[in-house]
Design a protein around this motif. Structure first.
Motif, PDB file in Angstrom:
ATOM      1  N   VAL A 272      50.024  18.653  88.564  1.00 54.89           N
ATOM      2  CA  VAL A 272      51.027  18.199  87.604  1.00 54.89           C
ATOM      3  C   VAL A 272      52.339  17.910  88.333  1.00 54.89           C
ATOM      4  N   LYS A 273      53.078  16.942  87.794  1.00 51.69           N
ATOM      5  CA  LYS A 273      54.361  16.568  88.395  1.00 51.69           C
ATOM      6  C   LYS A 273      55.494  17.216  87.609  1.00 51.69           C
ATOM      7  N   ARG A 274      56.299  17.992  88.328  1.00 47.42           N
ATOM      8  CA  ARG A 274      57.461  18.629  87.696  1.00 47.42           C
ATOM      9  C   ARG A 274      58.540  17.572  87.451  1.00 47.42           C
ATOM     10  N   PRO A 275      59.372  17.776  86.437  1.00 48.48           N
ATOM     11  CA  PRO A 275      60.441  16.811  86.181  1.00 48.48           C
ATOM     12  C   PRO A 275      61.403  16.703  87.362  1.00 48.48           C
ATOM     13  N   GLU A 276      61.932  15.510  87.566  1.00 53.92           N
ATOM     14  CA  GLU A 276      62.870  15.277  88.676  1.00 53.92           C
ATOM     15  C   GLU A 276      64.076  16.206  88.608  1.00 53.92           C
ATOM     16  N   GLU A 277      64.520  16.530  87.396  1.00 49.34           N
ATOM     17  CA  GLU A 277      65.727  17.356  87.237  1.00 49.34           C
ATOM     18  C   GLU A 277      65.437  18.857  87.355  1.00 49.34           C
ATOM     19  N   ASP A 278      64.201  19.242  87.632  1.00 47.50           N
ATOM     20  CA  ASP A 278      63.854  20.647  87.800  1.00 47.50           C
ATOM     21  C   ASP A 278      64.672  21.223  88.961  1.00 47.50           C
ATOM     22  N   PRO A 279      65.400  22.333  88.736  1.00 46.36           N
ATOM     23  CA  PRO A 279      66.291  22.841  89.789  1.00 46.36           C
ATOM     24  C   PRO A 279      65.571  23.410  91.009  1.00 46.36           C
ATOM     25  N   GLU A 280      64.323  23.857  90.855  1.00 43.67           N
ATOM     26  CA  GLU A 280      63.638  24.466  91.996  1.00 43.67           C
ATOM     27  C   GLU A 280      62.753  23.478  92.752  1.00 43.67           C
ATOM     28  N   PHE A 281      61.933  22.716  92.050  1.00 45.54           N
ATOM     29  CA  PHE A 281      60.955  21.864  92.730  1.00 45.54           C
ATOM     30  C   PHE A 281      60.871  20.495  92.064  1.00 45.54           C
ATOM     31  N   GLY A 282      62.019  19.866  91.852  1.00 54.18           N
ATOM     32  CA  GLY A 282      62.068  18.586  91.160  1.00 54.18           C
ATOM     33  C   GLY A 282      61.171  17.526  91.767  1.00 54.18           C
ATOM     34  N   GLY A 283      60.310  16.935  90.937  1.00 54.51           N
ATOM     35  CA  GLY A 283      59.434  15.853  91.355  1.00 54.51           C
ATOM     36  C   GLY A 283      58.204  16.277  92.129  1.00 54.51           C
ATOM     37  N   ALA A 284      58.039  17.580  92.373  1.00 53.51           N
ATOM     38  CA  ALA A 284      56.897  18.052  93.163  1.00 53.51           C
ATOM     39  C   ALA A 284      55.613  18.022  92.346  1.00 53.51           C
ATOM     40  N   TRP A 285      54.504  17.732  93.022  1.00 50.73           N
ATOM     41  CA  TRP A 285      53.171  17.828  92.435  1.00 50.73           C
ATOM     42  C   TRP A 285      52.634  19.213  92.764  1.00 50.73           C
ATOM     43  N   GLY A 286      52.254  19.975  91.744  1.00 51.88           N
ATOM     44  CA  GLY A 286      51.768  21.326  91.980  1.00 51.88           C
ATOM     45  C   GLY A 286      50.847  21.793  90.881  1.00 51.88           C
ATOM     46  N   LEU A 287      50.766  23.100  90.728  1.00 59.35           N
ATOM     47  CA  LEU A 287      49.914  23.713  89.720  1.00 59.35           C
ATOM     48  C   LEU A 287      50.734  23.994  88.460  1.00 59.35           C
TER      49      LEU A 287
ATOM     50  N   ARG B  56      55.619  15.764  83.668  1.00 58.70           N
ATOM     51  CA  ARG B  56      55.800  14.346  83.371  1.00 58.70           C
ATOM     52  C   ARG B  56      54.534  13.534  83.572  1.00 58.70           C
ATOM     53  N   ALA B  57      53.616  14.051  84.408  1.00 58.69           N
ATOM     54  CA  ALA B  57      52.389  13.317  84.713  1.00 58.69           C
ATOM     55  C   ALA B  57      51.379  14.304  85.270  1.00 58.69           C
ATOM     56  N   TYR B  58      50.140  13.877  85.293  1.00 55.89           N
ATOM     57  CA  TYR B  58      49.106  14.667  85.953  1.00 55.89           C
ATOM     58  C   TYR B  58      48.143  13.729  86.665  1.00 55.89           C
ATOM     59  N   ARG B  59      47.413  14.302  87.600  1.00 55.81           N
ATOM     60  CA  ARG B  59      46.355  13.582  88.299  1.00 55.81           C
ATOM     61  C   ARG B  59      45.402  14.625  88.862  1.00 55.81           C
TER      62      ARG B  59
ATOM     63  N   ARG C  84      42.997  17.275  95.490  1.00 60.95           N
ATOM     64  CA  ARG C  84      42.426  18.328  96.318  1.00 60.95           C
ATOM     65  C   ARG C  84      43.496  19.382  96.598  1.00 60.95           C
ATOM     66  N   PRO C  85      43.080  20.605  96.881  1.00 63.87           N
ATOM     67  CA  PRO C  85      44.077  21.645  97.180  1.00 63.87           C
ATOM     68  C   PRO C  85      45.037  21.259  98.304  1.00 63.87           C
ATOM     69  N   GLU C  86      44.569  20.494  99.289  1.00 63.54           N
ATOM     70  CA  GLU C  86      45.435  20.093 100.405  1.00 63.54           C
ATOM     71  C   GLU C  86      46.680  19.348  99.921  1.00 63.54           C
ATOM     72  N   GLU C  87      46.590  18.738  98.757  1.00 60.06           N
ATOM     73  CA  GLU C  87      47.731  17.979  98.232  1.00 60.06           C
ATOM     74  C   GLU C  87      48.852  18.879  97.716  1.00 60.06           C
ATOM     75  N   LEU C  88      48.650  20.188  97.765  1.00 58.35           N
ATOM     76  CA  LEU C  88      49.700  21.138  97.396  1.00 58.35           C
ATOM     77  C   LEU C  88      50.647  21.428  98.565  1.00 58.35           C
TER      78      LEU C  88
ATOM     79  N   SER D  50      51.681  27.286  95.176  1.00 58.08           N
ATOM     80  CA  SER D  50      51.024  26.355  96.098  1.00 58.08           C
ATOM     81  C   SER D  50      50.677  27.053  97.406  1.00 58.08           C
ATOM     82  N   ARG D  51      51.612  27.845  97.940  1.00 59.66           N
ATOM     83  CA  ARG D  51      51.352  28.579  99.186  1.00 59.66           C
ATOM     84  C   ARG D  51      50.201  29.563  99.018  1.00 59.66           C
ATOM     85  N   LEU D  52      50.200  30.294  97.900  1.00 61.04           N
ATOM     86  CA  LEU D  52      49.144  31.274  97.658  1.00 61.04           C
ATOM     87  C   LEU D  52      47.781  30.605  97.533  1.00 61.04           C
TER      88      LEU D  52
END
Length: 142
Positions: free
Chosen positions: A24-39, A110-113, A116-120, A131-133
């Motif tokens: 899932v894609k976090r919102p761009e305005e997210d204070p910690e990980f804006g725009g990141a694709w994660g879990l 904002r989006a999903y796709r 593979r785990p490597e994409e974290l 993601s690290r865990l």
């Protein structure tokens, strides 16, 4: 004397389908990980178990049911404003996500796709504990 930081308990969902791992894609305005694709993840409520939280991630954040399979990882991290206790739970996605409209006070995606785990790795480099865990438990260095 230093006061203890508040404790935040959370669960992240490693949800799989035939198409791969749900990212899932976090919102761009997210204070910690804006725009990141994660879990996808939620903060746990008082008395809520990681498994209950994992089910809630499905219906609240993804608009799709999930079948909880197993706990995958656990970690603790000191953040500037709080101490984070985080569980990663593996699950099977029961339907395609239908991301809900954002509501104030919570992180909505904002989006999903599917991938593979490597994409974290990028989210892990930005500091994402889940993601690290999950990369570590899958034998993939962040």
């Amino acid at each position: 004397m230093q006061t203890a930081k508040p404790l935040k308990r959370a669960v992240a969902l490693a949800a799989w389908s035939e198409e791969g791992l749900l990212l899932v894609k976090r919102p761009e305005e997210d204070p910690e990980f804006g725009g990141a694709w994660g879990l996808p993840a939620v903060s746990l409520g008082d008395g809520e178990s990681p498994e209950e939280g994992a089910l809630r991630v499905g219906w609240e954040k993804l608009g799709a049911g999930v079948e909880v399979l197993r706990p995958a990882a656990f970690g603790v991290e000191e953040r500037p404003a709080y101490t984070l206790e985080l569980w990663v739970v593996e699950a099977r996605l029961l339907a395609r996500p239908e991301l809900p409209e954002p509501k104030p006070g919570k992180t909505y995606y904002r989006a999903y796709r599917f991938g593979r785990p490597e994409e974290l790795r990028e989210a892990a480099r930005q500091g994402s504990l889940c993601s690290r865990l999950y990369l570590a438990v899958r034998g993939l260095c962040p």
